[in-house]
Design a protein around this motif. Structure first.
Motif, PDB file in Angstrom:
ATOM      1  N   THR A 105       0.827  -1.200   0.000  1.00 27.98           N
ATOM      2  CA  THR A 105       0.000   0.000   0.000  1.00 27.98           C
ATOM      3  C   THR A 105       0.863   1.252   0.000  1.00 27.98           C
ATOM      4  OG1 THR A 105      -1.659  -1.196   1.318  1.00 27.98           O
ATOM      5  CG2 THR A 105      -1.857   1.208   1.205  1.00 27.98           C
ATOM      6  N   GLY A 106       0.569   2.176  -0.883  1.00 28.46           N
ATOM      7  CA  GLY A 106       1.259   3.457  -0.900  1.00 28.46           C
ATOM      8  C   GLY A 106       0.599   4.446   0.045  1.00 28.46           C
ATOM      9  N   ASP A 110       2.093   6.822  -5.095  1.00 30.78           N
ATOM     10  CA  ASP A 110       1.606   5.736  -5.944  1.00 30.78           C
ATOM     11  C   ASP A 110       2.533   4.527  -5.836  1.00 30.78           C
ATOM     12  OD1 ASP A 110      -0.520   7.260  -6.862  1.00 30.78           O
ATOM     13  OD2 ASP A 110       0.653   8.101  -8.524  1.00 30.78           O
ATOM     14  N   VAL A 111       1.946   3.364  -5.950  1.00 33.56           N
ATOM     15  CA  VAL A 111       2.711   2.115  -5.975  1.00 33.56           C
ATOM     16  C   VAL A 111       2.426   1.423  -7.300  1.00 33.56           C
ATOM     17  CG1 VAL A 111       2.941  -0.179  -4.966  1.00 33.56           C
ATOM     18  CG2 VAL A 111       2.749   1.800  -3.477  1.00 33.56           C
ATOM     19  N   ASP A 112       3.451   1.333  -8.139  1.00 36.03           N
ATOM     20  CA  ASP A 112       3.279   0.682  -9.432  1.00 36.03           C
ATOM     21  C   ASP A 112       3.965  -0.678  -9.426  1.00 36.03           C
ATOM     22  OD1 ASP A 112       5.952   1.292  -9.503  1.00 36.03           O
ATOM     23  OD2 ASP A 112       5.835   2.702 -11.168  1.00 36.03           O
ATOM     24  N   VAL A 143       4.377   1.761   1.780  1.00 31.40           N
ATOM     25  CA  VAL A 143       5.417   2.473   1.053  1.00 31.40           C
ATOM     26  C   VAL A 143       5.220   3.968   1.273  1.00 31.40           C
ATOM     27  CG1 VAL A 143       6.459   2.892  -1.201  1.00 31.40           C
ATOM     28  CG2 VAL A 143       5.512   0.642  -0.665  1.00 31.40           C
ATOM     29  N   TYR A 144       6.244   4.620   1.846  1.00 30.88           N
ATOM     30  CA  TYR A 144       6.194   6.056   2.120  1.00 30.88           C
ATOM     31  C   TYR A 144       6.906   6.834   1.009  1.00 30.88           C
ATOM     32  CZ  TYR A 144       4.356   5.860   6.919  1.00 30.88           C
ATOM     33  OH  TYR A 144       3.554   5.701   8.016  1.00 30.88           O
ATOM     34  N   LYS A 179      10.117   4.835  -0.369  1.00 33.79           N
ATOM     35  CA  LYS A 179      10.179   4.529  -1.805  1.00 33.79           C
ATOM     36  C   LYS A 179      11.521   4.903  -2.439  1.00 33.79           C
ATOM     37  CE  LYS A 179       6.741   5.465  -4.864  1.00 33.79           C
ATOM     38  NZ  LYS A 179       5.926   6.256  -5.820  1.00 33.79           N
ATOM     39  N   PRO A 180      12.048   6.131  -2.221  1.00 36.07           N
ATOM     40  CA  PRO A 180      13.346   6.458  -2.833  1.00 36.07           C
ATOM     41  C   PRO A 180      14.463   5.529  -2.377  1.00 36.07           C
ATOM     42  CG  PRO A 180      12.251   8.447  -2.061  1.00 36.07           C
ATOM     43  CD  PRO A 180      11.480   7.294  -1.506  1.00 36.07           C
ATOM     44  N   SER A 181      14.448   5.137  -1.105  1.00 32.16           N
ATOM     45  CA  SER A 181      15.507   4.258  -0.596  1.00 32.16           C
ATOM     46  C   SER A 181      15.365   2.851  -1.156  1.00 32.16           C
ATOM     47  CB  SER A 181      15.478   4.227   0.931  1.00 32.16           C
ATOM     48  OG  SER A 181      15.750   5.517   1.456  1.00 32.16           O
TER      49      SER A 181
END
Length: 335
Positions: A105-106, A110-112, A143-144, A179-181
């Protein structure tokens, strides 16, 4: 996570046994209380209940692997690219099962498919040397959009330096990842960190504490590891200056941080401390150094000017790359 022919037969026998016990119990009780014979109608339900999890996995394993997922693995996961073909198929099967059973879950992002597949790859890599393994307690991955604070807030403040976390108490069964990490962990040019692997190694350790060691891991190696870590934390070796200082927080973080090196920079581990690499090789029942010995040209990287894989529409260098670099600079931690 996979259902083998032996697992399937064992589960079938177990389901038949439960249904049989239900039938016999119904007959015995029905001898004294005839109405109890109607409970025999529950026998098929008992059989299905015991089989449903196994049958669902078999169905998922029988489905074709999406071409878009294959492209993500080929583009971003050096571990997958290096596997022989028959092992790639086992990796794909594990990814399918994981994504079917764990919700991703985002939170304000967004989570693609890229994010979902990289999380699944992070889960599969640490356990790929074990042929019968379960993440029993994991139900959801959050997911942050960036690093976050102790109270799970993500507002952009400088004190929000957590990159990942395995939830405790009311968040038991939940993992949180930046997310970036996560994306940066699969960029070979960025750093030796991989927050996804780090957090799933924590889960592996939790599972071992509750369900015991995988049969592939000799207990003597674990005993040696415990002694080694105790000595290292009390008297760090000078030739270990290359190790992220966060590893020296405690025994659990030392294991998780060294696992990142093992899966992303095994040559460095072998060069600096062959004994340490040998122990991790036994602990994970894998030889990543031999596996990842590929020409540098074969290891794909994100192009700084390509669209960011997070789907923001920005260039990678202006989006997740800059965030991941900033997290490394300010000393972001994965718990």
């Amino acid at each position: 996570m996979l259902v083998t022919a032996e697992n399937n037969r064992r589960n079938h026998r177990h389901a038949l046994t439960l249904a049989g016990v239900m039938a016999v119990t119904s007959v015995v009780v029905g001898w004294f209380f005839p109405l109890a014979l109607f409970s025999m109608g529950f026998c098929p339900f008992i059989y299905w209940l015991a089989r449903r999890h196994c049958l669902r996995r078999l169905r998922i394993m029988g489905q074709p692997f999406p071409a878009s997922w294959e492209q993500i693995l080929q583009s971003h996961v050096a571990f997958f690219r290096a596997l022989p073909d028959h092992e790639k198929e086992r990796f794909r099967q594990n990814v399918k099962v994981f994504l079917d059973e764990v919700q991703i879950t985002g939170i304000r992002t967004d989570v693609d498919d890229t994010i979902r597949v990289l999380i699944a790859a992070s889960a599969v890599m640490p356990i790929f040397g074990f042929h019968d393994w379960e993440y029993h307690r994991l139900g959801e991955v959050l997911v942050y959009p960036d690093s976050f604070g102790e109270k799970y807030q993500t507002t952009g403040n400088t004190d929000e330096n957590f990159l990942g976390m395995v939830g405790l108490k009311h968040l038991s069964g939940v993992m949180i990842l930046s997310k970036p990490s996560l994306l940066g962990g699969f960029d070979d040019s960025l750093s030796k960190d991989n927050v996804g692997v780090h957090e799933f190694v924590h889960l592996v350790e939790n599972e071992e504490a509750e369900y015991g060691l995988p049969p592939e891991v000799p207990w003597q190696v674990v005993k040696h590891w415990v002694q080694y870590v105790a000595q290292e934390l009390s008297h760090p070796r000078k030739n270990h200056s290359y190790i992220n200082k966060y590893a020296y927080t405690n025994e659990r973080e030392f294991f998780a941080v060294l696992a990142e090196y093992f899966f992303k920079s095994p040559d460095l581990l072998q060069e600096k401390d062959p004994q340490l690499y040998a122990m991790l090789r036994e602990m994970f029942h894998q030889d990543t150094r031999s596996l990842l010995r590929l020409p540098s040209s074969a290891r794909q990287r994100y192009d700084r000017n390509d669209p960011c894989p997070c789907g923001s529409g920005k260039k990678y260098k202006h989006c997740c790359l800059s965030k991941a670099v900033a997290a490394n600079v300010k000393g972001g931690n994965a718990l």
